[in-house]
Design a protein around this motif. Structure first.
Motif, mmCIF file in Angstrom:
data_model
loop_
_atom_site.group_PDB
_atom_site.id
_atom_site.type_symbol
_atom_site.label_atom_id
_atom_site.label_comp_id
_atom_site.label_asym_id
_atom_site.label_seq_id
_atom_site.Cartn_x
_atom_site.Cartn_y
_atom_site.Cartn_z
ATOM 1 N N ALA A 112 0.838 -1.207 0.000
ATOM 2 C CA ALA A 112 0.000 0.000 0.000
ATOM 3 C C ALA A 112 0.869 1.251 0.000
ATOM 4 O O ALA A 112 0.617 2.197 -0.755
ATOM 5 C CB ALA A 112 -0.938 -0.011 1.209
ATOM 6 N N ALA A 113 1.904 1.252 0.831
ATOM 7 C CA ALA A 113 2.791 2.420 0.888
ATOM 8 C C ALA A 113 3.492 2.631 -0.447
ATOM 9 O O ALA A 113 3.608 3.769 -0.927
ATOM 10 C CB ALA A 113 3.807 2.240 2.010
ATOM 11 N N GLY A 114 3.954 1.556 -1.062
ATOM 12 C CA GLY A 114 4.633 1.663 -2.353
ATOM 13 C C GLY A 114 3.749 2.229 -3.443
ATOM 14 O O GLY A 114 4.197 3.028 -4.271
ATOM 15 N N LEU A 115 2.477 1.832 -3.427
ATOM 16 C CA LEU A 115 1.565 2.339 -4.454
ATOM 17 C C LEU A 115 1.328 3.835 -4.310
ATOM 18 O O LEU A 115 0.976 4.509 -5.281
ATOM 19 C CB LEU A 115 0.238 1.586 -4.418
ATOM 20 N N GLY A 116 1.546 4.345 -3.106
ATOM 21 C CA GLY A 116 1.417 5.784 -2.890
ATOM 22 C C GLY A 116 2.572 6.574 -3.480
ATOM 23 O O GLY A 116 2.526 7.798 -3.545
ATOM 24 N N HIS A 156 -6.518 -0.915 -1.015
ATOM 25 C CA HIS A 156 -7.692 -0.679 -1.866
ATOM 26 C C HIS A 156 -7.765 0.792 -2.259
ATOM 27 O O HIS A 156 -7.984 1.133 -3.432
ATOM 28 C CB HIS A 156 -8.952 -1.127 -1.114
ATOM 29 N N GLY A 157 -7.580 1.666 -1.287
ATOM 30 C CA GLY A 157 -7.625 3.102 -1.554
ATOM 31 C C GLY A 157 -6.537 3.544 -2.524
ATOM 32 O O GLY A 157 -6.781 4.390 -3.397
ATOM 33 N N GLN A 158 -5.344 2.976 -2.392
ATOM 34 C CA GLN A 158 -4.255 3.334 -3.304
ATOM 35 C C GLN A 158 -4.533 2.841 -4.718
ATOM 36 O O GLN A 158 -4.274 3.559 -5.685
ATOM 37 C CB GLN A 158 -2.927 2.751 -2.800
ATOM 38 N N VAL A 159 -5.058 1.634 -4.847
ATOM 39 C CA VAL A 159 -5.329 1.075 -6.177
ATOM 40 C C VAL A 159 -6.361 1.928 -6.909
ATOM 41 O O VAL A 159 -6.276 2.098 -8.126
ATOM 42 C CB VAL A 159 -5.790 -0.397 -6.088
ATOM 43 N N GLN A 160 -7.317 2.483 -6.177
ATOM 44 C CA GLN A 160 -8.346 3.311 -6.819
ATOM 45 C C GLN A 160 -7.746 4.494 -7.569
ATOM 46 O O GLN A 160 -8.334 4.979 -8.524
ATOM 47 C CB GLN A 160 -9.340 3.817 -5.779
ATOM 48 N N GLY A 161 -6.586 4.952 -7.138
ATOM 49 C CA GLY A 161 -5.968 6.097 -7.787
ATOM 50 C C GLY A 161 -5.136 5.758 -9.009
ATOM 51 O O GLY A 161 -4.571 6.651 -9.636
ATOM 52 N N TRP A 162 -5.044 4.482 -9.350
ATOM 53 C CA TRP A 162 -4.210 4.062 -10.480
ATOM 54 C C TRP A 162 -5.053 3.770 -11.710
ATOM 55 O O TRP A 162 -5.977 2.968 -11.649
ATOM 56 C CB TRP A 162 -3.461 2.783 -10.107
ATOM 57 N N PRO A 163 -4.717 4.375 -12.860
ATOM 58 C CA PRO A 163 -5.384 3.951 -14.098
ATOM 59 C C PRO A 163 -4.958 2.523 -14.433
ATOM 60 O O PRO A 163 -3.829 2.121 -14.149
ATOM 61 C CB PRO A 163 -4.879 4.930 -15.152
ATOM 62 N N ASP A 164 -5.850 1.765 -15.033
ATOM 63 C CA ASP A 164 -5.597 0.356 -15.306
ATOM 64 C C ASP A 164 -4.298 0.127 -16.084
ATOM 65 O O ASP A 164 -3.512 -0.746 -15.743
ATOM 66 C CB ASP A 164 -6.786 -0.252 -16.056
#
Length: 173
Positions: free
Chosen positions: A57-61, A122-130
């Motif tokens: 999660a931290a990495g996706l941020g 989940h919250g971090q993934v929402q910010g990523w375009p597919d």
């Protein structure tokens, strides 16, 4: 479970969170804490998952800081990542270092922290375009570099693997 698209990944993260949580909530305190550092209790598994989910999660941020995935790298499916992980486990790969559990044995606290890691993810993934899930990569301690999508596949399988471990531990005690 075979997530592929961002909406499927998001749904799978919540599904695995709820499946693991529901299983743990059904345990007695004695069942939750029965185990050792060599034969993990459900408390050990849950703590390990928290320690594993949080860095993802931290990495996706840090999207812009994640390295670009090599363009020639073939895309792997959920099943292919799952098979690669299972092969590494069969070859002796085990948790180490910061991923070794130190459970509090407080079911409520551990469940809250565990659930929080998957909610943050989940919250971090929402910010990523597919399309960007395949464009960036992240290091994994056993599987080397994975695309972000592959890391999400791994995270889902990893949580399910440890659920199976909890179930198997209690079946044999």
């Amino acid at each position: 479970m075979n997530p592929g698209t961002t909406p499927e990944l998001l749904a799978s993260l919540l599904e695995v969170r709820d499946t693991v949580s529901d299983y743990v909530r059904g345990l007695s305190v004695a069942q939750f804490t029965a185990g050792t550092d060599q034969r993990w209790s459900p408390a050990h598994h849950l703590d390990h998952l928290e320690r594993s989910n949080a860095p993802v999660a931290a990495g996706l941020g840090l999207r812009e800081r994640l390295p670009l995935a090599p363009r020639e790298q073939p895309k792997r499916s959920f099943e292919q990542v799952q098979a690669a992980y299972r092969a590494r486990l069969a070859g002796g790969a085990r948790a180490s270092g910061r991923f070794l559990p130190e459970p509090t044995n407080d079911m409520g606290t551990q469940l809250q922290r565990y659930r929080g890691t998957l909610e943050a993810l989940h919250g971090q993934v929402q910010g990523w375009p597919d399309h960007e899930l395949d464009a960036r990569s992240m290091p994994h301690p056993v599987l080397d570099m994975l695309t972000v999508r592959e890391m999400l596949y791994f995270t889902i399988e990893h949580n399910l693997h440890h659920l199976r471990g909890m179930q198997a531990r209690l079946e044999h005690s």
